[in-house]
Design a protein around this motif. Structure first.
Motif, PDB file in Angstrom:
ATOM      1  N   PRO A  11       0.837  -1.200   0.000  1.00 48.59           N
ATOM      2  CA  PRO A  11       0.000   0.000   0.000  1.00 48.59           C
ATOM      3  C   PRO A  11       0.873   1.252   0.000  1.00 48.59           C
ATOM      4  N   ALA A  12       0.401   2.309  -0.661  1.00 45.78           N
ATOM      5  CA  ALA A  12       1.165   3.558  -0.716  1.00 45.78           C
ATOM      6  C   ALA A  12       0.203   4.742  -0.714  1.00 45.78           C
ATOM      7  N   ARG A  13       0.512   5.711   0.111  1.00 43.07           N
ATOM      8  CA  ARG A  13      -0.243   6.969   0.110  1.00 43.07           C
ATOM      9  C   ARG A  13       0.749   8.122   0.257  1.00 43.07           C
ATOM     10  N   ASN A  14       0.760   8.976  -0.737  1.00 42.57           N
ATOM     11  CA  ASN A  14       1.646  10.149  -0.737  1.00 42.57           C
ATOM     12  C   ASN A  14       3.102   9.752  -0.433  1.00 42.57           C
ATOM     13  N   ALA A  15       3.571   8.766  -1.188  1.00 45.93           N
ATOM     14  CA  ALA A  15       4.935   8.238  -1.002  1.00 45.93           C
ATOM     15  C   ALA A  15       5.780   8.464  -2.250  1.00 45.93           C
ATOM     16  N   GLU A  16       5.534   9.565  -2.942  1.00 43.09           N
ATOM     17  CA  GLU A  16       6.221   9.842  -4.201  1.00 43.09           C
ATOM     18  C   GLU A  16       7.734   9.786  -4.066  1.00 43.09           C
ATOM     19  N   ALA A  17       8.268  10.229  -2.929  1.00 43.77           N
ATOM     20  CA  ALA A  17       9.716  10.340  -2.779  1.00 43.77           C
ATOM     21  C   ALA A  17      10.401   9.015  -2.502  1.00 43.77           C
ATOM     22  N   THR A  18       9.667   8.007  -2.039  1.00 44.35           N
ATOM     23  CA  THR A  18      10.323   6.780  -1.584  1.00 44.35           C
ATOM     24  C   THR A  18       9.822   5.509  -2.251  1.00 44.35           C
ATOM     25  N   VAL A  19       8.638   5.528  -2.856  1.00 43.72           N
ATOM     26  CA  VAL A  19       8.023   4.277  -3.290  1.00 43.72           C
ATOM     27  C   VAL A  19       8.787   3.608  -4.431  1.00 43.72           C
ATOM     28  N   ALA A  20       9.430   4.387  -5.292  1.00 43.70           N
ATOM     29  CA  ALA A  20      10.180   3.766  -6.397  1.00 43.70           C
ATOM     30  C   ALA A  20      11.298   2.900  -5.853  1.00 43.70           C
ATOM     31  N   ARG A  21      12.041   3.413  -4.879  1.00 41.89           N
ATOM     32  CA  ARG A  21      13.143   2.616  -4.313  1.00 41.89           C
ATOM     33  C   ARG A  21      12.606   1.381  -3.614  1.00 41.89           C
ATOM     34  N   ALA A  22      11.457   1.504  -2.923  1.00 41.61           N
ATOM     35  CA  ALA A  22      10.870   0.350  -2.242  1.00 41.61           C
ATOM     36  C   ALA A  22      10.555  -0.760  -3.245  1.00 41.61           C
ATOM     37  N   VAL A  23       9.902  -0.408  -4.348  1.00 42.79           N
ATOM     38  CA  VAL A  23       9.537  -1.407  -5.359  1.00 42.79           C
ATOM     39  C   VAL A  23      10.788  -1.955  -6.047  1.00 42.79           C
ATOM     40  N   GLU A  24      11.704  -1.080  -6.408  1.00 40.94           N
ATOM     41  CA  GLU A  24      12.910  -1.525  -7.098  1.00 40.94           C
ATOM     42  C   GLU A  24      13.734  -2.474  -6.234  1.00 40.94           C
ATOM     43  N   SER A  25      13.757  -2.245  -4.933  1.00 44.47           N
ATOM     44  CA  SER A  25      14.534  -3.138  -4.062  1.00 44.47           C
ATOM     45  C   SER A  25      13.969  -4.550  -4.076  1.00 44.47           C
ATOM     46  N   LEU A  26      12.667  -4.681  -4.292  1.00 47.87           N
ATOM     47  CA  LEU A  26      12.054  -6.008  -4.427  1.00 47.87           C
ATOM     48  C   LEU A  26      12.381  -6.631  -5.775  1.00 47.87           C
ATOM     49  N   MET A  90       5.172  -5.144   2.311  1.00 41.43           N
ATOM     50  CA  MET A  90       6.210  -4.140   2.112  1.00 41.43           C
ATOM     51  C   MET A  90       5.568  -2.779   2.293  1.00 41.43           C
ATOM     52  N   ASP A  91       6.265  -1.858   2.934  1.00 42.28           N
ATOM     53  CA  ASP A  91       5.806  -0.485   3.037  1.00 42.28           C
ATOM     54  C   ASP A  91       6.479   0.360   1.972  1.00 42.28           C
ATOM     55  N   ALA A  92       5.869   1.495   1.665  1.00 40.10           N
ATOM     56  CA  ALA A  92       6.306   2.308   0.537  1.00 40.10           C
ATOM     57  C   ALA A  92       7.538   3.143   0.829  1.00 40.10           C
ATOM     58  N   ASP A  93       8.047   3.107   2.067  1.00 38.53           N
ATOM     59  CA  ASP A  93       9.228   3.899   2.384  1.00 38.53           C
ATOM     60  C   ASP A  93      10.378   3.059   2.933  1.00 38.53           C
ATOM     61  N   ASP A  94      10.276   1.745   2.810  1.00 39.37           N
ATOM     62  CA  ASP A  94      11.322   0.852   3.298  1.00 39.37           C
ATOM     63  C   ASP A  94      12.119   0.279   2.130  1.00 39.37           C
ATOM     64  N   GLU A  95      13.169  -0.476   2.449  1.00 38.20           N
ATOM     65  CA  GLU A  95      13.997  -1.094   1.407  1.00 38.20           C
ATOM     66  C   GLU A  95      14.247  -2.556   1.759  1.00 38.20           C
ATOM     67  N   ALA A  96      13.946  -3.454   0.814  1.00 41.36           N
ATOM     68  CA  ALA A  96      14.237  -4.876   0.995  1.00 41.36           C
ATOM     69  C   ALA A  96      15.674  -5.147   0.579  1.00 41.36           C
ATOM     70  N   LEU A  97      16.371  -5.918   1.364  1.00 41.20           N
ATOM     71  CA  LEU A  97      17.710  -6.361   0.979  1.00 41.20           C
ATOM     72  C   LEU A  97      17.580  -7.562   0.032  1.00 41.20           C
ATOM     73  N   PRO A  98      18.611  -7.839  -0.778  1.00 42.63           N
ATOM     74  CA  PRO A  98      18.461  -8.761  -1.913  1.00 42.63           C
ATOM     75  C   PRO A  98      17.867 -10.126  -1.583  1.00 42.63           C
ATOM     76  N   ARG A  99      18.259 -10.753  -0.466  1.00 39.65           N
ATOM     77  CA  ARG A  99      17.809 -12.122  -0.189  1.00 39.65           C
ATOM     78  C   ARG A  99      16.494 -12.187   0.589  1.00 39.65           C
TER      79      ARG A  99
END
Length: 337
Positions: A11-26, A90-99
């Protein structure tokens, strides 16, 4: 086309600044067989455009419209669209590590008793140091890497970091998943799964970078107030360890202990005594419950002792004292703060 092995609910609400990195990390992780269901939950900034751009570049990303109905509704919407055997958060402002996803799936496939796993977490923020209280919570959570440890500590705080978890979809569907209410939806879900007999634990690897920010829901939403956590604790104490009319003693006549006592009584539990070390409280009655000193506790009996003292370091001192007296944690007493 066969469903992916795991679907990530984001889920994402007003996360323009962080959501791309969150998704890309997955998407950059070692497990590629995934689907990301990103729910735009009524954003008024550029979040929807960012998500649509990610979906245009990678077919594994799908954007859903949450309509601004809130986190639980967004999770329920995404769960209805999921077809994979495993569901991750996953939250829209966090980052998943590769594994992260690969290790989670491996753990679940190796132990059919587990309903889900979280991971150890690393806190971060860019504007100032991480909150000391949140760091203390992360240090505590990161020690819960066995089912036994998590069960023992389940009434203290939420034992899993919500955006780090991976769960069996069939278990979520069978138990009703996340529920709406005036309470923390994640903690209520963990307690419901444990009460149903499922296992949960955290993986021993740090696999999620969890952002600490001033706008966290845990700081701004009343559903995450400490009293609402206490109500969930009381609910599952009453229908679990205190079921069948088993009485209890609450160690702690301060704000934490008295709040738990009130909620326990509202749930129909019998609180026979309060324990406290303050000389002005010992020998009095609070809410018509006698207050006694720890010295008169005696040996363990038929009732359950619930330790609810808000000072973190006091918990270990009380545990050591009770162990020396022959009390067994999980049998004769539990810690709830």
């Amino acid at each position: 086309m066969a469903p992916p092995v795991v679907t990530v609910l984001l889920p994402a609400r007003n996360a323009e600044a962080t959501v791309a990195r969150a998704v890309e990390s997955l998407l950059e992780g070692t497990l590629s067989d995934l689907r990301v269901l990103a729910v735009d939950d009524g954003s008024t900034d550029g979040t929807r455009g960012v998500l649509q751009g990610l979906a245009a570049r990678d077919a594994r990303v799908e954007v859903l419209d949450g309509g601004g109905q809130g986190l639980v509704a967004a999770l329920q919407l995404a769960l209805r669209h999921a077809t994979s055997p495993y569901v991750a958060r996953m939250d829209a402002d966090d980052e998943a590590l590769p594994r992260r996803l690969e290790a989670s799936i491996q753990a679940l496939e190796a132990d059919s008793h587990l309903a889900g796993v979280g991971t150890r977490i690393e806190l971060f923020r860019e504007d100032r140091p991480v909150s000391p209280s949140l760091q203390a919570y992360a240090d505590w959570l990161n020690r819960l890497t066995t089912v036994e440890a998590l069960v023992r500590e389940r009434f203290i705080e939420s034992p899993l970091c919500h955006p780090s978890v991976c769960l069996r979809r069939e278990v979520l569907l069978a138990t009703g998943g996340w529920e709406h209410g005036d309470f923390p939806e994640d903690y209520a879900l963990w307690m419901k799964l444990l009460h149903a007999g499922y296992g949960l634990r955290n993986l021993p690897e740090v696999l999620l970078r969890w952002r600490d920010s001033s706008g966290r829901l845990t700081r701004t939403d009343p559903r995450y107030d400490v009293k609402r956590f206490t109500w969930v604790k009381a609910r599952y104490l009453a229908c679990g360890p205190l079921a069948g009319g088993r009485p209890c003693t609450v160690w702690g006549a301060g704000p934490s202990g008295l709040a738990l006592t009130r909620f326990l009584r509202e749930e129909g539990a019998t609180v026979e005594r309060l324990v406290d070390v303050h000389p002005r409280k010992v020998g009095t009655r609070i809410h018509d419950i006698p207050v006694v000193s720890p010295e008169v506790l005696g040996p363990p009996g038929q009732g359950l002792l619930v330790v609810c003292v808000g000072v973190r370091w006091a918990r270990e001192e009380i545990r050591a004292d009770l162990t020396a007296r022959g009390w067994v944690e999980g049998v004769d007493y539990l810690c709830a703060a």
